[in-house]
Design a protein around this motif. Sequence first.
Motif, PDB file in Angstrom:
ATOM      1  N   THR B  80       5.397 -10.484  12.140  1.00 65.32           N
ATOM      2  CA  THR B  80       6.009 -11.664  12.754  1.00 65.32           C
ATOM      3  C   THR B  80       5.593 -12.923  11.996  1.00 65.32           C
ATOM      4  O   THR B  80       4.560 -12.929  11.324  1.00 65.32           O
ATOM      5  CB  THR B  80       5.585 -11.827  14.229  1.00 65.32           C
ATOM      6  N   LEU B  81       6.389 -13.957  12.174  1.00 67.94           N
ATOM      7  CA  LEU B  81       6.089 -15.236  11.518  1.00 67.94           C
ATOM      8  C   LEU B  81       4.784 -15.813  12.071  1.00 67.94           C
ATOM      9  O   LEU B  81       3.995 -16.406  11.328  1.00 67.94           O
ATOM     10  CB  LEU B  81       7.248 -16.215  11.749  1.00 67.94           C
ATOM     11  N   ALA B  82       4.561 -15.606  13.375  1.00 70.86           N
ATOM     12  CA  ALA B  82       3.333 -16.129  14.001  1.00 70.86           C
ATOM     13  C   ALA B  82       2.107 -15.503  13.343  1.00 70.86           C
ATOM     14  O   ALA B  82       1.136 -16.206  13.020  1.00 70.86           O
ATOM     15  CB  ALA B  82       3.355 -15.814  15.489  1.00 70.86           C
ATOM     16  N   ARG B  83       2.147 -14.187  13.105  1.00 69.95           N
ATOM     17  CA  ARG B  83       1.012 -13.500  12.464  1.00 69.95           C
ATOM     18  C   ARG B  83       0.816 -13.993  11.026  1.00 69.95           C
ATOM     19  O   ARG B  83      -0.313 -14.129  10.569  1.00 69.95           O
ATOM     20  CB  ARG B  83       1.242 -11.997  12.465  1.00 69.95           C
ATOM     21  N   PHE B  84       1.939 -14.226  10.384  1.00 68.55           N
ATOM     22  CA  PHE B  84       1.902 -14.702   8.990  1.00 68.55           C
ATOM     23  C   PHE B  84       1.211 -16.071   8.930  1.00 68.55           C
ATOM     24  O   PHE B  84       0.285 -16.277   8.141  1.00 68.55           O
ATOM     25  CB  PHE B  84       3.351 -14.792   8.486  1.00 68.55           C
ATOM     26  N   ILE B  85       1.638 -16.997   9.799  1.00 67.51           N
ATOM     27  CA  ILE B  85       1.071 -18.351   9.787  1.00 67.51           C
ATOM     28  C   ILE B  85      -0.393 -18.311  10.247  1.00 67.51           C
ATOM     29  O   ILE B  85      -1.266 -18.933   9.644  1.00 67.51           O
ATOM     30  CB  ILE B  85       1.918 -19.300  10.677  1.00 67.51           C
ATOM     31  N   LEU B  86      -0.649 -17.539  11.308  1.00 70.79           N
ATOM     32  CA  LEU B  86      -2.028 -17.410  11.808  1.00 70.79           C
ATOM     33  C   LEU B  86      -2.944 -16.852  10.722  1.00 70.79           C
ATOM     34  O   LEU B  86      -4.056 -17.346  10.527  1.00 70.79           O
ATOM     35  CB  LEU B  86      -2.061 -16.454  13.002  1.00 70.79           C
ATOM     36  N   GLY B  87      -2.452 -15.816  10.052  1.00 70.87           N
ATOM     37  CA  GLY B  87      -3.244 -15.184   8.993  1.00 70.87           C
ATOM     38  C   GLY B  87      -3.550 -16.163   7.883  1.00 70.87           C
ATOM     39  O   GLY B  87      -4.682 -16.256   7.411  1.00 70.87           O
ATOM     40  N   LEU B  88      -2.528 -16.945   7.497  1.00 75.92           N
ATOM     41  CA  LEU B  88      -2.728 -17.908   6.402  1.00 75.92           C
ATOM     42  C   LEU B  88      -3.707 -19.006   6.793  1.00 75.92           C
ATOM     43  O   LEU B  88      -4.522 -19.435   5.985  1.00 75.92           O
ATOM     44  CB  LEU B  88      -1.387 -18.548   6.025  1.00 75.92           C
ATOM     45  N   THR B  89      -3.620 -19.465   8.044  1.00 82.20           N
ATOM     46  CA  THR B  89      -4.482 -20.574   8.456  1.00 82.20           C
ATOM     47  C   THR B  89      -5.891 -20.116   8.824  1.00 82.20           C
ATOM     48  O   THR B  89      -6.856 -20.810   8.542  1.00 82.20           O
ATOM     49  CB  THR B  89      -3.876 -21.326   9.657  1.00 82.20           C
ATOM     50  N   MET B  90      -6.000 -18.929   9.439  1.00 85.82           N
ATOM     51  CA  MET B  90      -7.321 -18.517   9.939  1.00 85.82           C
ATOM     52  C   MET B  90      -8.079 -17.602   8.982  1.00 85.82           C
ATOM     53  O   MET B  90      -9.297 -17.664   8.899  1.00 85.82           O
ATOM     54  CB  MET B  90      -7.169 -17.811  11.285  1.00 85.82           C
ATOM     55  N   LEU B  91      -7.337 -16.706   8.318  1.00 87.93           N
ATOM     56  CA  LEU B  91      -8.042 -15.709   7.507  1.00 87.93           C
ATOM     57  C   LEU B  91      -8.166 -16.098   6.038  1.00 87.93           C
ATOM     58  O   LEU B  91      -8.837 -15.406   5.284  1.00 87.93           O
ATOM     59  CB  LEU B  91      -7.363 -14.340   7.635  1.00 87.93           C
ATOM     60  N   SER B  92      -7.515 -17.230   5.672  1.00 89.19           N
ATOM     61  CA  SER B  92      -7.630 -17.634   4.260  1.00 89.19           C
ATOM     62  C   SER B  92      -9.056 -18.102   3.945  1.00 89.19           C
ATOM     63  O   SER B  92      -9.475 -18.092   2.794  1.00 89.19           O
ATOM     64  CB  SER B  92      -6.615 -18.723   3.930  1.00 89.19           C
ATOM     65  N   ASN B  93      -9.813 -18.502   4.996  1.00 89.52           N
ATOM     66  CA  ASN B  93     -11.210 -18.957   4.792  1.00 89.52           C
ATOM     67  C   ASN B  93     -12.111 -17.837   4.297  1.00 89.52           C
ATOM     68  O   ASN B  93     -13.092 -18.089   3.612  1.00 89.52           O
ATOM     69  CB  ASN B  93     -11.804 -19.449   6.121  1.00 89.52           C
ATOM     70  N   ILE B  94     -11.788 -16.609   4.680  1.00 88.70           N
ATOM     71  CA  ILE B  94     -12.708 -15.502   4.365  1.00 88.70           C
ATOM     72  C   ILE B  94     -12.303 -14.746   3.097  1.00 88.70           C
ATOM     73  O   ILE B  94     -12.935 -13.774   2.723  1.00 88.70           O
ATOM     74  CB  ILE B  94     -12.820 -14.511   5.551  1.00 88.70           C
ATOM     75  N   GLY B  95     -11.227 -15.218   2.465  1.00 95.37           N
ATOM     76  CA  GLY B  95     -10.789 -14.539   1.237  1.00 95.37           C
ATOM     77  C   GLY B  95     -10.112 -13.223   1.559  1.00 95.37           C
ATOM     78  O   GLY B  95     -10.203 -12.733   2.685  1.00 95.37           O
ATOM     79  N   SER B  96      -9.448 -12.678   0.575  1.00 97.64           N
ATOM     80  CA  SER B  96      -8.715 -11.447   0.830  1.00 97.64           C
ATOM     81  C   SER B  96      -9.230 -10.308  -0.056  1.00 97.64           C
ATOM     82  O   SER B  96      -9.092 -10.370  -1.276  1.00 97.64           O
ATOM     83  CB  SER B  96      -7.227 -11.701   0.570  1.00 97.64           C
ATOM     84  N   PRO B  97      -9.850  -9.282   0.552  1.00 96.48           N
ATOM     85  CA  PRO B  97     -10.314  -8.160  -0.258  1.00 96.48           C
ATOM     86  C   PRO B  97      -9.152  -7.439  -0.926  1.00 96.48           C
ATOM     87  O   PRO B  97      -9.288  -6.872  -2.004  1.00 96.48           O
ATOM     88  CB  PRO B  97     -11.020  -7.250   0.748  1.00 96.48           C
ATOM     89  N   GLU B  98      -7.944  -7.525  -0.273  1.00 97.53           N
ATOM     90  CA  GLU B  98      -6.770  -6.849  -0.824  1.00 97.53           C
ATOM     91  C   GLU B  98      -6.369  -7.438  -2.169  1.00 97.53           C
ATOM     92  O   GLU B  98      -6.023  -6.710  -3.097  1.00 97.53           O
ATOM     93  CB  GLU B  98      -5.570  -6.947   0.138  1.00 97.53           C
ATOM     94  N   SER B  99      -6.427  -8.774  -2.246  1.00 96.05           N
ATOM     95  CA  SER B  99      -6.007  -9.371  -3.522  1.00 96.05           C
ATOM     96  C   SER B  99      -7.027  -9.046  -4.615  1.00 96.05           C
ATOM     97  O   SER B  99      -6.649  -8.873  -5.774  1.00 96.05           O
ATOM     98  CB  SER B  99      -5.752 -10.866  -3.370  1.00 96.05           C
ATOM     99  N   GLU B 100      -8.317  -8.939  -4.239  1.00 97.71           N
ATOM    100  CA  GLU B 100      -9.334  -8.530  -5.236  1.00 97.71           C
ATOM    101  C   GLU B 100      -9.082  -7.096  -5.694  1.00 97.71           C
ATOM    102  O   GLU B 100      -9.170  -6.784  -6.885  1.00 97.71           O
ATOM    103  CB  GLU B 100     -10.737  -8.643  -4.637  1.00 97.71           C
ATOM    104  N   LEU B 101      -8.752  -6.231  -4.734  1.00 95.70           N
ATOM    105  CA  LEU B 101      -8.458  -4.826  -5.064  1.00 95.70           C
ATOM    106  C   LEU B 101      -7.250  -4.739  -6.000  1.00 95.70           C
ATOM    107  O   LEU B 101      -7.234  -3.952  -6.938  1.00 95.70           O
ATOM    108  CB  LEU B 101      -8.173  -4.020  -3.787  1.00 95.70           C
ATOM    109  N   TRP B 102      -6.239  -5.560  -5.665  1.00 96.50           N
ATOM    110  CA  TRP B 102      -5.011  -5.572  -6.474  1.00 96.50           C
ATOM    111  C   TRP B 102      -5.308  -6.043  -7.890  1.00 96.50           C
ATOM    112  O   TRP B 102      -4.844  -5.440  -8.868  1.00 96.50           O
ATOM    113  CB  TRP B 102      -3.958  -6.442  -5.779  1.00 96.50           C
ATOM    114  N   GLU B 103      -6.070  -7.126  -7.995  1.00 98.90           N
ATOM    115  CA  GLU B 103      -6.418  -7.660  -9.323  1.00 98.90           C
ATOM    116  C   GLU B 103      -7.176  -6.609 -10.132  1.00 98.90           C
ATOM    117  O   GLU B 103      -6.923  -6.427 -11.324  1.00 98.90           O
ATOM    118  CB  GLU B 103      -7.272  -8.936  -9.198  1.00 98.90           C
TER     119      GLU B 103
END
Lengths: 132, 193
Positions: B80-103
């Motif tokens: 959902t859009l709500a989860r997307f916005i919430l995730g971007l605003t709240m979880l961006s502080n802790i970094g994303s292990p997924e993007s590190e794994l992808w890199e």
Amino acid sequence: MASQPTLHRTEGDYRLAYKKIDAIVTITKKAMVCSAAVAIAYFAYKSIAVLAGKTTLASIWLKILANVTVHESVYIVVTGGCIIWALGERALRRRTIKHLAPRVKELEEIIHRGRTSSGLTALGTTRPEDKI
Amino acid sequence: MTPEMAISALKASLGLFLIWVFVFYFWKDYCLAVFRADIFTVRDELFMYAAKGNISFDDPAYKMLRHRMNVSLRYGHEFTLARFILGLTMLSNIGSPESELWEAAIADSPPSARKMLTTYRHTFAYSILKFITLRSFFLYTLVLLFQAAGGFKRVVKRYCYEKIVAGAEILESDAVEEDVRERDREDTLIEAV
């Protein structure tokens, strides 16, 4: 004055807060959808209540049908036709998926034996247990 | 209220009910079907890219991308859009292990493959954004106006692709977690039997 202890929020705290707000948003959205349905039902009920005792259900339907003007009947026919067409197209698409997807899977498995799948139903829809 | 007015109100209620069914059931169902078709297209292109020998089927980046597409296909109805916005605003502080794994996964791939995989990754993320935006019929009408004014995809591509990928990663991670939980549940049931 004693200084406030510094609060260090952990990853778990952020994730918990995310889940909590997400739950509130989800419930609010569901409540809005349900309240819209309740409001519509209420309007219908109030309309029927005015007619109650003065007329029968059969005559309500007769009056509704008798009040349908020519342009309204055009709207009904076009809308009804579109609904039937859209549902038919959807059923056709699902049948096609059911028919063609296994063949694609078979051919891809010849090239890559360890091919992974999405886990959707044969019709390409959400699995019933995932809907919960 | 006169009986004539009551009949008009009843007709209006029936019309509102049909709109309600369309907006909250058929529209969402249609958007989900479009989203799945988009992801299947990207997944097929990725498969063909590997089948032509450009990348191995056992390449970690290929496996990771394919797995993420699979779980998004299965649990896309929960995006959902709500989860997307919430995730971007709240979880961006802790970094994303997924993007590190992808890199880490694409680091060892050849440069041409890395470029193509990144393109598939972006197309996949854009499909998620399109889905969560169009899922709301009211938002869809707004986007339609915006589309007419300047082009949704062009603006997204130019200004905020990284954010979109980050937000999509959060939704995908939720789907991966859900998938792990579901597999655990299935394993427990099998053990119980």
